[in-house]
Design an enzyme around this catalytic site. Structure first.
Site, PDB file in Angstrom:
ATOM      1  N   LYS A   1      46.522  93.720  49.242  1.00  0.00           N
ATOM      2  CA  LYS A   1      47.374  93.508  50.417  1.00  0.00           C
ATOM      3  C   LYS A   1      48.817  93.967  50.173  1.00  0.00           C
ATOM      4  CE  LYS A   1      44.627  89.663  52.309  1.00  0.00           C
ATOM      5  NZ  LYS A   1      44.662  88.254  52.806  1.00  0.00           N
TER       6      LYS A   1
ATOM      7  N   TYR B   1      40.510  91.968  61.683  1.00  0.00           N
ATOM      8  CA  TYR B   1      40.607  90.507  61.669  1.00  0.00           C
ATOM      9  C   TYR B   1      40.213  89.879  63.006  1.00  0.00           C
ATOM     10  CZ  TYR B   1      42.747  90.192  57.019  1.00  0.00           C
ATOM     11  OH  TYR B   1      42.983  90.216  55.658  1.00  0.00           O
TER      12      TYR B   1
ATOM     13  N   PHE C   1      47.363  81.635  63.133  1.00  0.00           N
ATOM     14  CA  PHE C   1      48.084  82.548  62.245  1.00  0.00           C
ATOM     15  C   PHE C   1      47.758  84.023  62.509  1.00  0.00           C
ATOM     16  CE2 PHE C   1      44.280  81.040  59.865  1.00  0.00           C
ATOM     17  CZ  PHE C   1      43.652  82.252  59.609  1.00  0.00           C
TER      18      PHE C   1
ATOM     19  N   ARG D   1      34.776  87.013  45.096  1.00  0.00           N
ATOM     20  CA  ARG D   1      35.392  85.783  45.613  1.00  0.00           C
ATOM     21  C   ARG D   1      35.836  84.888  44.444  1.00  0.00           C
ATOM     22  NH1 ARG D   1      36.603  85.673  51.124  1.00  0.00           N
ATOM     23  NH2 ARG D   1      36.511  83.399  51.018  1.00  0.00           N
TER      24      ARG D   1
ATOM     25  N   THR E   1      42.059  80.727  48.882  1.00  0.00           N
ATOM     26  CA  THR E   1      42.951  81.382  49.852  1.00  0.00           C
ATOM     27  C   THR E   1      44.408  80.999  49.606  1.00  0.00           C
ATOM     28  OG1 THR E   1      41.157  81.204  51.476  1.00  0.00           O
ATOM     29  CG2 THR E   1      43.345  81.757  52.329  1.00  0.00           C
TER      30      THR E   1
ATOM     31  N   ARG F   1      44.677  85.323  42.758  1.00  0.00           N
ATOM     32  CA  ARG F   1      45.650  84.637  43.619  1.00  0.00           C
ATOM     33  C   ARG F   1      46.511  83.663  42.847  1.00  0.00           C
ATOM     34  NH1 ARG F   1      41.468  84.201  48.703  1.00  0.00           N
ATOM     35  NH2 ARG F   1      42.252  85.981  49.892  1.00  0.00           N
TER      36      ARG F   1
ATOM     37  N   ASN G   1      48.616  86.645  50.082  1.00  0.00           N
ATOM     38  CA  ASN G   1      47.792  86.199  48.960  1.00  0.00           C
ATOM     39  C   ASN G   1      47.084  87.351  48.222  1.00  0.00           C
ATOM     40  OD1 ASN G   1      45.888  86.721  50.880  1.00  0.00           O
ATOM     41  ND2 ASN G   1      45.053  84.662  50.991  1.00  0.00           N
TER      42      ASN G   1
ATOM     43  N   HIS H   1      42.092  90.640  49.817  1.00  0.00           N
ATOM     44  CA  HIS H   1      41.016  90.238  50.720  1.00  0.00           C
ATOM     45  C   HIS H   1      39.693  90.549  50.044  1.00  0.00           C
ATOM     46  CE1 HIS H   1      38.279  90.105  54.168  1.00  0.00           C
ATOM     47  NE2 HIS H   1      37.780  91.233  53.687  1.00  0.00           N
TER      48      HIS H   1
ATOM     49  N   GLU I   1      32.522  95.687  56.932  1.00  0.00           N
ATOM     50  CA  GLU I   1      33.901  95.998  56.536  1.00  0.00           C
ATOM     51  C   GLU I   1      33.984  97.329  55.795  1.00  0.00           C
ATOM     52  OE1 GLU I   1      35.212  91.276  56.308  1.00  0.00           O
ATOM     53  OE2 GLU I   1      35.236  92.461  54.468  1.00  0.00           O
TER      54      GLU I   1
HETATM   55  P1  RTP Z   1      40.363  86.929  53.031  1.00  0.00           P
HETATM   56  O1  RTP Z   1      39.546  86.900  54.315  1.00  0.00           O
HETATM   57  O2  RTP Z   1      41.676  87.640  53.192  1.00  0.00           O
HETATM   58  O3  RTP Z   1      39.588  87.386  51.852  1.00  0.00           O
HETATM   59  O4  RTP Z   1      40.782  85.445  52.674  1.00  0.00           O
HETATM   60  P2  RTP Z   1      40.004  84.120  52.873  1.00  0.00           P
HETATM   61  O5  RTP Z   1      38.581  84.365  53.301  1.00  0.00           O
HETATM   62  O6  RTP Z   1      40.248  83.340  51.636  1.00  0.00           O
HETATM   63  O7  RTP Z   1      40.792  83.458  54.062  1.00  0.00           O
HETATM   64  P3  RTP Z   1      40.479  83.448  55.643  1.00  0.00           P
HETATM   65  O8  RTP Z   1      40.324  82.036  56.067  1.00  0.00           O
HETATM   66  O9  RTP Z   1      39.405  84.426  55.967  1.00  0.00           O
HETATM   67  O10 RTP Z   1      41.855  83.969  56.223  1.00  0.00           O
HETATM   68  C1  RTP Z   1      42.153  85.348  56.248  1.00  0.00           C
HETATM   69  C2  RTP Z   1      43.568  85.567  55.778  1.00  0.00           C
HETATM   70  O11 RTP Z   1      44.471  85.014  56.728  1.00  0.00           O
HETATM   71  C3  RTP Z   1      45.639  84.534  56.051  1.00  0.00           C
HETATM   72  N1  RTP Z   1      45.792  83.118  56.327  1.00  0.00           N
HETATM   73  N2  RTP Z   1      46.927  82.600  56.716  1.00  0.00           N
HETATM   74  N3  RTP Z   1      48.950  80.819  57.551  1.00  0.00           N
HETATM   75  C4  RTP Z   1      47.723  80.341  57.303  1.00  0.00           C
HETATM   76  O12 RTP Z   1      47.433  79.169  57.405  1.00  0.00           O
HETATM   77  C5  RTP Z   1      46.713  81.295  56.877  1.00  0.00           C
HETATM   78  N4  RTP Z   1      45.431  80.994  56.599  1.00  0.00           N
HETATM   79  C6  RTP Z   1      44.859  82.170  56.266  1.00  0.00           C
HETATM   80  C7  RTP Z   1      45.446  84.797  54.568  1.00  0.00           C
HETATM   81  O13 RTP Z   1      46.044  86.058  54.253  1.00  0.00           O
HETATM   82  C8  RTP Z   1      43.943  84.875  54.463  1.00  0.00           C
HETATM   83  O14 RTP Z   1      43.559  85.598  53.314  1.00  0.00           O
HETATM   84 MG    MG Z   2      38.021  85.622  54.962  1.00  0.00          MG
END
Ligand code: RTP
Ligand code: MG
Length: 140
Positions: free
Chosen positions: A11, A51, A59, A87, A93, A104, A114, A117, A128
């Site tokens: 990222k 996304y 967010f 993962r 996250t 992370r 973070n 992805h 994807e």
């Molecule tokens: P990713 O999809 O990026 O691999 O991460 P993830 O599964 O761990 O997290 P996900 O819930 O899918 O959220 C996607 C991305 O959104 C951002 N995020 N911001 N401000 C917030 O509360 C918040 N929560 C998530 C993060 O960049 C996250 O990786």
């Molecule tokens: Mg995700």
């Protein structure tokens, strides 16, 4: 365990700090092989499309702003049980919850910035990968 593929993004917070190599080394040390890689500036349309599952989340706007704030490196990773393996090395996250030794924990700045992805299922990985790569760009 079968050799499978997953999709990764380094990222903007990580590319800005010149951590492309450091993040990639973590992935490789975890047993993943980079079989496709390119550095791109995502368009807003691409980020919104990528996304789309998060469209209703509070967010979403900030996430799109962040993902277009600088270059990213999109990658296809191959390895045994690649989705889970990736993962695991990414970590939680929110870096505050991430385990020692994860990408992370070591590099992320915040829950949003973070650093990486990673696809969360083999089905999403295939979608994807196809979003960013032609088959001809992937060399296993
Ligand atoms: P990713 O999809 O990026 O691999 O991460 P993830 O599964 O761990 O997290 P996900 O819930 O899918 O959220 C996607 C991305 O959104 C951002 N995020 N911001 N401000 C917030 O509360 C918040 N929560 C998530 C993060 O960049 C996250 O990786
Ligand atoms: Mg995700």
């Amino acid at each position: 365990m079968a050799v499978t593929r997953t999709f990764s993004i380094i990222k903007p917070d990580a590319t800005r700090r010149n951590l492309t190599g450091a993040v990639t080394k973590k992935l490789e040390d975890a047993g993943l092989r980079v079989v496709a890689s390119k550095r791109i500036q995502m368009t807003r349309e691409q980020a919104e499309g990528f996304y789309a599952v998060h469209k209703e989340r509070p967010f979403f706007g900030e996430l799109v702003d962040f993902m277009v704030s600088g270059p990213v490196v999109v990658q296809v990773l191959e390895g045994e049980d690649a989705v889970k393996r990736n993962r695991d090395v990414m970590g939680a996250t929110n870096p505050a919850d991430a385990e020692e030794g994860t990408i992370r924990k070591e590099f992320a700045e915040s829950i949003e910035a973070n650093s990486v992805h990673g696809s969360d299922s083999e089905e999403n990985a295939a979608t994807e990968i196809a979003f960013f790569f032609d088959d001809s760009e992937i060399v296993g």
